[in-house]
Design a protein around this motif. Structure first.
Motif, PDB file in Angstrom:
ATOM      1  N   SER A   1      -1.392  21.705  27.301  1.00 23.75           N
ATOM      2  CA  SER A   1      -0.505  21.753  28.788  1.00 23.75           C
ATOM      3  C   SER A   1      -1.638  20.459  28.864  1.00 23.75           C
ATOM      4  O   SER A   1      -1.106  19.143  29.688  1.00 23.75           O
ATOM      5  CB  SER A   1      -0.405  22.532  29.601  1.00 23.75           C
TER       6      SER A   1
ATOM      7  N   GLU B   1     -12.388  19.996  31.994  1.00 25.70           N
ATOM      8  CA  GLU B   1     -12.792  21.383  31.492  1.00 25.70           C
ATOM      9  C   GLU B   1     -13.578  21.835  31.952  1.00 25.70           C
ATOM     10  O   GLU B   1     -14.746  21.990  31.340  1.00 25.70           O
ATOM     11  CB  GLU B   1     -12.344  20.941  29.941  1.00 25.70           C
TER      12      GLU B   1
ATOM     13  N   GLN C   1     -14.683  25.058  30.180  1.00 24.89           N
ATOM     14  CA  GLN C   1     -15.613  25.503  28.875  1.00 24.89           C
ATOM     15  C   GLN C   1     -15.965  24.228  28.123  1.00 24.89           C
ATOM     16  O   GLN C   1     -16.108  23.165  28.829  1.00 24.89           O
ATOM     17  CB  GLN C   1     -14.794  25.911  27.658  1.00 24.89           C
TER      18      GLN C   1
ATOM     19  N   ARG D   1      -6.040  28.100  24.930  1.00 28.91           N
ATOM     20  CA  ARG D   1      -6.130  29.280  24.607  1.00 28.91           C
ATOM     21  C   ARG D   1      -5.731  29.319  22.922  1.00 28.91           C
ATOM     22  O   ARG D   1      -5.492  30.219  22.239  1.00 28.91           O
ATOM     23  CB  ARG D   1      -5.246  29.767  24.850  1.00 28.91           C
TER      24      ARG D   1
ATOM     25  N   HIS E   1       0.210  31.774  15.200  1.00 30.90           N
ATOM     26  CA  HIS E   1       0.988  30.879  14.868  1.00 30.90           C
ATOM     27  C   HIS E   1       2.272  30.203  15.248  1.00 30.90           C
ATOM     28  O   HIS E   1       2.647  30.584  16.367  1.00 30.90           O
ATOM     29  CB  HIS E   1       1.976  32.080  13.777  1.00 30.90           C
TER      30      HIS E   1
ATOM     31  N   ALA F   1     -13.956  23.136  37.634  1.00 36.57           N
ATOM     32  CA  ALA F   1     -12.962  22.221  38.887  1.00 36.57           C
ATOM     33  C   ALA F   1     -12.971  23.717  40.143  1.00 36.57           C
ATOM     34  O   ALA F   1     -13.104  24.472  39.647  1.00 36.57           O
ATOM     35  CB  ALA F   1     -12.085  21.960  39.332  1.00 36.57           C
TER      36      ALA F   1
ATOM     37  N   ASP G   1       1.723  27.180  29.734  1.00 35.74           N
ATOM     38  CA  ASP G   1       2.238  27.871  29.579  1.00 35.74           C
ATOM     39  C   ASP G   1       3.691  28.768  30.569  1.00 35.74           C
ATOM     40  O   ASP G   1       4.796  29.364  30.113  1.00 35.74           O
ATOM     41  CB  ASP G   1       2.217  28.503  28.357  1.00 35.74           C
TER      42      ASP G   1
ATOM     43  N   VAL H   1       3.096  27.709  22.613  1.00 34.30           N
ATOM     44  CA  VAL H   1       2.376  26.340  23.132  1.00 34.30           C
ATOM     45  C   VAL H   1       3.494  25.835  22.538  1.00 34.30           C
ATOM     46  O   VAL H   1       3.497  24.649  23.802  1.00 34.30           O
ATOM     47  CB  VAL H   1       1.376  26.159  21.433  1.00 34.30           C
TER      48      VAL H   1
HETATM   49  C1  LIG Z   1      -3.807  36.791  22.139  1.00 34.85           C
HETATM   50  C2  LIG Z   1      -3.165  35.623  21.835  1.00 34.85           C
HETATM   51  C3  LIG Z   1      -1.529  35.093  21.264  1.00 34.85           C
HETATM   52  C4  LIG Z   1      -1.269  33.719  21.163  1.00 34.85           C
HETATM   53  N1  LIG Z   1      -0.214  33.808  19.885  1.00 34.85           N
HETATM   54  C5  LIG Z   1       0.446  32.488  19.804  1.00 34.85           C
HETATM   55  C6  LIG Z   1       1.147  32.398  18.763  1.00 34.85           C
HETATM   56  O1  LIG Z   1       1.101  33.122  17.801  1.00 34.85           O
HETATM   57  N2  LIG Z   1       1.744  30.741  18.770  1.00 34.85           N
HETATM   58  C7  LIG Z   1       1.889  30.152  19.717  1.00 34.85           C
HETATM   59  O2  LIG Z   1       2.715  29.426  19.768  1.00 34.85           O
HETATM   60  N3  LIG Z   1       1.088  30.640  21.033  1.00 34.85           N
HETATM   61  C8  LIG Z   1       0.096  31.738  21.420  1.00 34.85           C
HETATM   62  N4  LIG Z   1      -0.100  32.096  22.507  1.00 34.85           N
HETATM   63  C9  LIG Z   1      -0.194  31.038  23.269  1.00 34.85           C
HETATM   64  C10 LIG Z   1      -0.741  29.707  23.087  1.00 34.85           C
HETATM   65  O3  LIG Z   1      -2.326  29.784  22.662  1.00 34.85           O
HETATM   66  C11 LIG Z   1      -0.860  29.598  24.454  1.00 34.85           C
HETATM   67  O4  LIG Z   1       1.058  28.883  25.226  1.00 34.85           O
HETATM   68  C12 LIG Z   1      -1.368  27.755  24.805  1.00 34.85           C
HETATM   69  O5  LIG Z   1      -2.795  27.970  24.013  1.00 34.85           O
HETATM   70  C13 LIG Z   1      -1.837  27.222  26.391  1.00 34.85           C
HETATM   71  O6  LIG Z   1      -1.893  26.281  26.841  1.00 34.85           O
HETATM   72  P1  LIG Z   1      -2.771  25.315  28.558  1.00 34.85           P
HETATM   73  O7  LIG Z   1      -2.923  24.833  28.355  1.00 34.85           O
HETATM   74  O8  LIG Z   1      -1.138  25.962  28.468  1.00 34.85           O
HETATM   75  O9  LIG Z   1      -3.460  27.102  28.679  1.00 34.85           O
HETATM   76  P2  LIG Z   1      -4.746  27.018  28.214  1.00 34.85           P
HETATM   77  O10 LIG Z   1      -5.095  26.928  26.927  1.00 34.85           O
HETATM   78  O11 LIG Z   1      -5.294  28.534  28.796  1.00 34.85           O
HETATM   79  O12 LIG Z   1      -5.899  25.813  28.661  1.00 34.85           O
HETATM   80  C14 LIG Z   1      -5.868  26.045  30.478  1.00 34.85           C
HETATM   81  C15 LIG Z   1      -7.696  25.463  30.504  1.00 34.85           C
HETATM   82  O13 LIG Z   1      -7.949  25.386  31.266  1.00 34.85           O
HETATM   83  C16 LIG Z   1      -9.334  25.316  31.187  1.00 34.85           C
HETATM   84  N5  LIG Z   1      -9.590  26.292  33.290  1.00 34.85           N
HETATM   85  C17 LIG Z   1      -9.827  26.931  33.409  1.00 34.85           C
HETATM   86  N6  LIG Z   1     -10.416  27.181  34.590  1.00 34.85           N
HETATM   87  C18 LIG Z   1     -11.048  25.769  34.376  1.00 34.85           C
HETATM   88  C19 LIG Z   1     -10.731  25.639  36.280  1.00 34.85           C
HETATM   89  N7  LIG Z   1     -11.469  26.204  37.443  1.00 34.85           N
HETATM   90  N8  LIG Z   1     -11.325  23.626  35.929  1.00 34.85           N
HETATM   91  C20 LIG Z   1     -11.176  23.149  34.682  1.00 34.85           C
HETATM   92  N9  LIG Z   1     -10.426  23.622  33.345  1.00 34.85           N
HETATM   93  C21 LIG Z   1     -10.717  25.050  33.777  1.00 34.85           C
HETATM   94  C22 LIG Z   1      -9.505  26.615  30.801  1.00 34.85           C
HETATM   95  O14 LIG Z   1     -10.944  26.405  29.604  1.00 34.85           O
HETATM   96  C23 LIG Z   1      -8.336  26.263  29.746  1.00 34.85           C
HETATM   97  O15 LIG Z   1      -9.388  25.407  28.157  1.00 34.85           O
HETATM   98  C24 LIG Z   1      -1.252  33.121  21.577  1.00 34.85           C
HETATM   99  C25 LIG Z   1      -2.103  33.312  22.893  1.00 34.85           C
HETATM  100  C26 LIG Z   1      -3.105  34.591  23.181  1.00 34.85           C
HETATM  101  C27 LIG Z   1      -4.371  34.960  24.762  1.00 34.85           C
END
Ligand SMILES: Cc1cc2nc3c(=O)[nH]c(=O)nc-3n(C[C@H](O)[C@H](O)[C@H](O)COP(=O)(O)OP(=O)(O)OC[C@H]3O[C@@H](n4cnc5c(N)ncnc54)[C@H](O)[C@@H]3O)c2cc1C
Length: 496
Positions: free
Chosen positions: A59, A78, A80, A86, A104, A272, A460, A469
């Motif tokens: 996102s 970020e 990490q 995720r 997937h 942050a 998400d 995703v």
């Molecule tokens: C077990 C599992 C199975 C999944 N299976 C699927 C699938 O099959 N198909 C699919 O489409 N999706 C799947 N997903 C979901 C998908 O992985 C997520 O929808 C997507 O990766 C989320 O992206 P995001 O940017 O919303 O959040 P995230 O990827 O969680 O990103 C948030 C980011 O914020 C960072 N952060 C946290 N705290 C701070 C801070 N204080 N300061 C700065 N940065 C910070 C984190 O390190 C992270 O990098 C799955 C997820 C999991 C956990």
């Protein structure tokens, strides 16, 4: 200037380009260099602004890239020391890969398909599930619908579970095909579904208890006691499209490719810790003591972490209630590599190849046409199952799960070469896997879209496509457009 063809993307072209039609995965080609992809819309950006994006998951990177393309001064902070959130890929033997998180994608995810296509990432085609059900001490095979060992009603026999579920939903006026549309649900549907669990909805259609138990096993992370509003997008993804794929070399290659375009605007290892805004600007303090100042902030920080941060002035009560009350579920994946994908001989395969009410909910076969020759599966444990697993001794608990399965389906996993685990509650940057909309919390859907002054929200978990995703990308674009209404997805950008 050459207009990318991805904006005319259709399913056929996407599959062909990705190598899913007429052959094995396409050969990887590098996306254009950062320089070649320099923002082409600078001239049309009326007033460049300074934007901080918190989080380099899908996102955050979507939002950052869309605003960067428009000529805004974007910095991504970020937590990490890695990109992808995720989407986290784990190397196995023989060049194979498993996925700790997002595992997937499907062709009913237009944004995901557009971004993968734009970065020309090679794909692995996967099988949709043809599971064995392990429910109430009995085993039934989805290949052999007759006889099933459960007390199903006559009208529930000889039909697959997805068809039965779709029929039940139609009876209460829900068409699964509409659930993934951006503005679903309308106010009337929201009011109708908000107080319902899946179980209460199924009961209202006269479904048998046996069918409800089978659907519960199939639903894995979502139980039938979950709010139906939160479940329907999951079902729409799982049941409305059988074309599954993942990215060869690991799904995290997508966020990595996006971050590459942003170059040194992405800062790793800088969590942050606080956010402060005034009428004129907004600033973020990171753990290393630095203060970053901007016109707007897009936070994609999971609420499990955001709720512990100092935000000044405090969030308005409704937003604070959202951050505090959105529910998050634990998930553990136990991954297993085997000498051969020998389960294919037994007629079970895919996503999932076994669904159960046992201490593991699902066994998922992600092997597909991955080169390397080894079988590639994982066990999915959620909720109480994940919590109980984490209480077991670390050295032996993954193998304990595998052994249970060996007893359930003798001969299926005799050739284990790798066993490992990925535990989501143990990740300090999220402490959970997914957000779930609580029952009766339909008000949150509108609330998570509303910025708080200069602070915008994405992730998400700020969509009904939580755990997908597609939802992450959708939310990143929404937040970017709140800052610049002309912000567009990457595959609609004109590239030089
Ligand atoms: C077990 C599992 C199975 C999944 N299976 C699927 C699938 O099959 N198909 C699919 O489409 N999706 C799947 N997903 C979901 C998908 O992985 C997520 O929808 C997507 O990766 C989320 O992206 P995001 O940017 O919303 O959040 P995230 O990827 O969680 O990103 C948030 C980011 O914020 C960072 N952060 C946290 N705290 C701070 C801070 N204080 N300061 C700065 N940065 C910070 C984190 O390190 C992270 O990098 C799955 C997820 C999991 C956990």
């Amino acid at each position: 200037m050459e207009r990318t063809r991805a904006n005319q993307l259709n399913r056929r072209r996407f599959l062909a380009q990705a190598g899913l039609v007429g052959g094995v995965g396409a050969v990887a080609t590098q996306p254009g260099s950062s320089q070649a992809l320099a923002a082409s819309n600078l001239a049309s950006s009326s007033k460049p602004s300074r934007v901080l994006v918190l989080g380099a998951g899908m996102s955050g990177l979507t939002a950052a890239l869309a605003l960067h393309r428009r000529g805004h001064d974007v910095q991504v902070l970020e937590y990490q020391n890695r990109i992808g959130g995720r989407l986290i890929s784990v190397p196995l033997k023989n060049g194979q890969t498993t996925e700790g998180g997002g595992g997937h994608f499907r062709t009913n995810m237009p944004l995901v398909c557009g971004y993968i296509s734009r970065f020309r990432l090679p794909l692995i085609a996967m099988n949709d599930g043809c599971p064995r059900f392990h429910v109430a001490g009995q085993i039934g095979d989805a290949n052999l619908m007759q006889p099933w060992p459960w007390e199903l009603q006559p009208g529930e026999r000889n039909v697959s579970l997805p068809s039965l579920l779709a029929n039940a939903l139609v009876k209460v006026g829900i068409n699964l095909n509409t659930v993934l549309e951006p503005h679903w649900p309308n106010p009337q549907v929201l009011k109708q579904l908000d107080p319902l669990t899946l179980k209460s909805l199924l009961q209202s259609t006269g479904a048998s208890e046996a069918l409800i138990r089978l659907i519960d096993a199939y639903a894995a992370e979502a139980t039938v006691d979950t709010a139906v509003l939160a479940l329907l997008p999951d079902f729409a993804y799982h049941f409305a499209d059988r074309n599954l794929f993942r990215i060869a070399g690991g799904n995290e290659r997508l966020p990595q490719a996006m971050a590459q375009v942003l170059g040194n605007r992405v800062h790793l290892g800088v969590p942050a810790v606080s956010i402060r805004q005034t009428a004129n600007e907004i600033s973020v303090v990171t753990k290393d003591g630095r203060t970053w100042t901007a016109d707007s902030v897009i936070s994609t920080i999971p609420f499990t972490i955001l709720r512990e941060m100092e935000i000044t002035p405090r969030l308005l009560p409704r937003k604070q209630a959202l951050v505090d009350q959105l529910e998050w579920s634990p998930v553990v994946k136990v991954y297993v590599q085997t000498r051969t994908p020998l389960w294919l001989k037994n007629g079970v395969h895919g996503w999932p190849m076994a669904a159960s009410d046992r201490p593991w909910e699902r066994v998922i076969d992600i092997t597909g046409n991955e080169p390397g020759g080894y079988g590639n599966i994982f066990f999915y444990l959620t909720g109480k199952n994940a919590e109980n697993f984490l209480k077991r001794p670390k050295e032996t608990r993954a193998m304990e799960v595998v052994n249970q399965f060996r007893a359930d389906l003798p001969g299926l996993i005799d050739e284990v070469v790798t066993v490992g685990e990925f535990s989501w509650p143990d990740q300090p940057w999220i402490k959970a896997a997914f957000a779930n909309l609580p029952l009766g919390a339909g008000w949150m859907i509108q609330e998570w879209q509303i910025p708080e002054g200069r602070l915008h929200f994405a992730g998400d978990f700020t969509t009904l496509k939580s755990g997908w995703v597609e939802g992450a990308i959708e939310s990143g674009l929404r937040a970017a457009r709140q800052i610049d209404p002309q912000a567009r997805p990457e595959f609609e950008i004109e590239l030089s």
